[in-house]
Design a protein around this motif. Structure first.
Motif, short mmCIF file in Angstrom:
data_model
loop_
_atom_site.label_atom_id
_atom_site.label_comp_id
_atom_site.label_asym_id
_atom_site.label_seq_id
_atom_site.Cartn_x
_atom_site.Cartn_y
_atom_site.Cartn_z
N LEU A 147 66.77 56.02 -43.70
CA LEU A 147 67.31 55.36 -44.89
C LEU A 147 67.20 53.85 -44.78
N ILE A 148 67.44 53.31 -43.60
CA ILE A 148 67.37 51.86 -43.42
C ILE A 148 65.94 51.36 -43.62
N GLY A 176 70.31 57.50 -51.67
CA GLY A 176 71.44 57.47 -50.75
C GLY A 176 72.46 58.53 -51.05
N ALA A 177 72.70 58.80 -52.33
CA ALA A 177 73.66 59.84 -52.71
C ALA A 177 73.17 61.22 -52.29
N VAL A 178 71.86 61.47 -52.38
CA VAL A 178 71.32 62.77 -51.96
C VAL A 178 71.52 62.97 -50.46
N ILE A 179 71.24 61.93 -49.66
CA ILE A 179 71.41 62.05 -48.21
C ILE A 179 72.88 62.25 -47.86
N VAL A 195 76.77 56.70 -43.19
CA VAL A 195 75.67 56.54 -44.14
C VAL A 195 76.10 55.65 -45.30
N MET A 196 77.35 55.77 -45.74
CA MET A 196 77.87 54.87 -46.78
C MET A 196 77.81 53.42 -46.33
N SER A 220 81.91 55.06 -53.58
CA SER A 220 81.89 55.64 -52.23
C SER A 220 83.30 55.90 -51.73
N ALA A 221 84.22 54.98 -52.00
CA ALA A 221 85.61 55.18 -51.57
C ALA A 221 86.23 56.39 -52.28
#
Length: 442
Positions: A147-148, A176-179, A195-196, A220-221
């Motif tokens: 991802l990075i 990012g949401a899928v991962i 990951v978040m 995310s929170a």
């Protein structure tokens, strides 16, 4: 008769003391001098991890009827493989690392999906392992690095378009949401939160507007709260951490955290001795994994824990000093995100063991047992060395040994184009200025 000769005194600062090596290192921004520091710190942490894995896993291994050297040998094998990968990646040109972005992301996403097939393996309630041919791997650890690299590649190409919210959000947040969803479906809240943090770091270092970051952080929170609230085990751990558990909680969900604090407390200043931990005798579950810092603190004491904190601090400072010399956006986003991932995960693990955070199951980088975590972390360090080596400023280039480059003659300054009459007037004044210059007298 002897006469005293005047010798130059050594340079001293305002306090009357010559600057120490640590101060000189902090002031030195040379890339070539930071790389050995990074390698030395990483290898030292890995060596300490091998010793502590051997110590923390020995009792449980004997109790389970397996070779007490089985886990340390496996960890050593993966550490050697990770160091080889790190050194190999450090020699790659940055364009090759850019080309790895999409293949790494696709491979990581497919591997995360294969976890829910018969190839998947459930360990301690978390389904985040693959078992292929007798070898087990944790795809979520490699998904962090993938991802990075992918996010750094995308953000470096879209720098001029990040002012528009749709370019700042798409495709980073959906991918990012899928991962995160694939990791969360395996009931691994700790890795999901890491990951978040990684996704937020890539957006921040990539130059995404603050308002977009704020919306992403709020979403995310909210997702983390929902994941915690929908699991009785997670809510029980949070209640235990807040002190709202029952009187029997010391033998329930708070058992691991409580005995981890007992281990740190019994370590004292200098510990009970290497290999002499008492809490590892089946008092701390997963003593060689997430709670290895507790065993380290008991055996090496406060001095040992401060040594680990100091090594991570030196690693962060050295990497950021190397990053400061880079000009490439891809190199900056990649390096800053990797160091944020490693240092952030270390801080969360240490805070979890110390009782400052609830237990969420996050390993300590370079020290906890786990081949996937070790290889992915060392590969990240190798990528940092690669992109900063190719992106450094010209004055940082090392001089060739045994050769001296002759200095080119400096051309005379060119007069600005102000018209022929101004040029002639300046030339007429020059001899007068030379004649009026006072002669030197003895």
């Amino acid at each position: 008769m002897t006469t005293a000769t005047n010798r130059p005194l050594p340079h001293r600062n305002l306090q009357g003391r010559s600057p120490g090596r640590f101060r000189r290192w902090l002031a030195d921004e040379s890339t070539d001098r930071q790389v050995p520091v990074i390698l030395a710190v990483v290898l030292t942490l890995a060596a300490i991890g091998l010793v502590e894995v051997a110590s923390a896993s020995s009792v449980e291994s004997v109790a389970s009827g397996i070779n007490p050297y089985d886990l340390p040998l496996k960890q050593g094998m993966w550490t050697v493989a990770g160091v080889a990968i790190m050194l190999g990646l450090a020699r790659l040109p940055v364009r090759y690392i850019r080309k790895l972005a999409w293949p790494m992301l696709i491979a990581a996403t497919v591997a995360l999906g294969l976890v829910f097939t018969p190839l998947g393996l459930t360990v301690n309630g978390n389904r985040n392992w693959l078992n292929v041919g007798g070898f087990t791997a944790q795809p979520s650890e490699f998904a962090k690095l993938a991802l990075i690299v992918w996010a750094a590649s995308v953000l470096s190409r879209k720098q001029k378009l990040l002012g528009q919210w749709k370019h700042a959000v798409i495709p980073l947040l959906p991918v990012g949401a899928v991962i995160m969803a694939l990791v969360a479906l395996g009931h691994d809240l700790g890795t999901t939160m890491i990951v978040m943090i990684i996704l937020a770091a890539t957006l921040f270092y990539g130059g995404v507007p603050i308002r977009v970051l704020g919306v992403a952080a709020a979403a995310s929170a909210a997702a983390a709260v929902i994941l915690a609230a929908t699991s009785g085990n997670r809510m029980g751990r949070i209640s235990s951490w807040l002190g709202a558990g029952s009187t029997e909680d010391a033998q329930g969900l708070g058992y691991q955290a409580l005995n981890g604090q007992y281990a740190l407390a019994s370590g004292g200043w200098f510990g009970v001795g290497l290999g002499q931990s008492r809490q590892k005798w089946n008092w701390i579950p997963e003593a060689h994994n997430d709670f290895i810092f507790a065993v380290l603190g008991e055996e090496l004491g406060l001095a040992g824990t401060l040594l680990i904190l100091g090594l991570f601090a030196v690693l962060a400072v050295a990497i950021f000093k190397v990053i400061a010399r880079t000009r490439d956006t891809f190199a900056r986003v990649l390096s800053c995100s990797i160091v944020t991932w490693i240092i952030g995960q270390a801080v969360i693990n240490i805070a979890m063991v110390s009782g400052l955070l609830p237990v969420i199951g996050v390993p300590l980088p370079f020290i906890s047992y786990g081949g996937s975590a070790m290889v992915s972390s060392l590969a990240g360090i190798g990528m940092i060395l690669a992109v900063t080596r190719t992106g450094r400023k010209p004055e940082d280039a090392p001089a060739s040994r045994g050769k001296t480059t002759p200095l080119a003659p400096t051309p005379p300054p060119r007069l600005p184009d102000r018209g022929p009459h101004v040029q002639d007037r300046i030339r007429a004044i020059r001899p007068v200025v030379r004649r009026r210059h006072p002669s030197k007298t003895r």
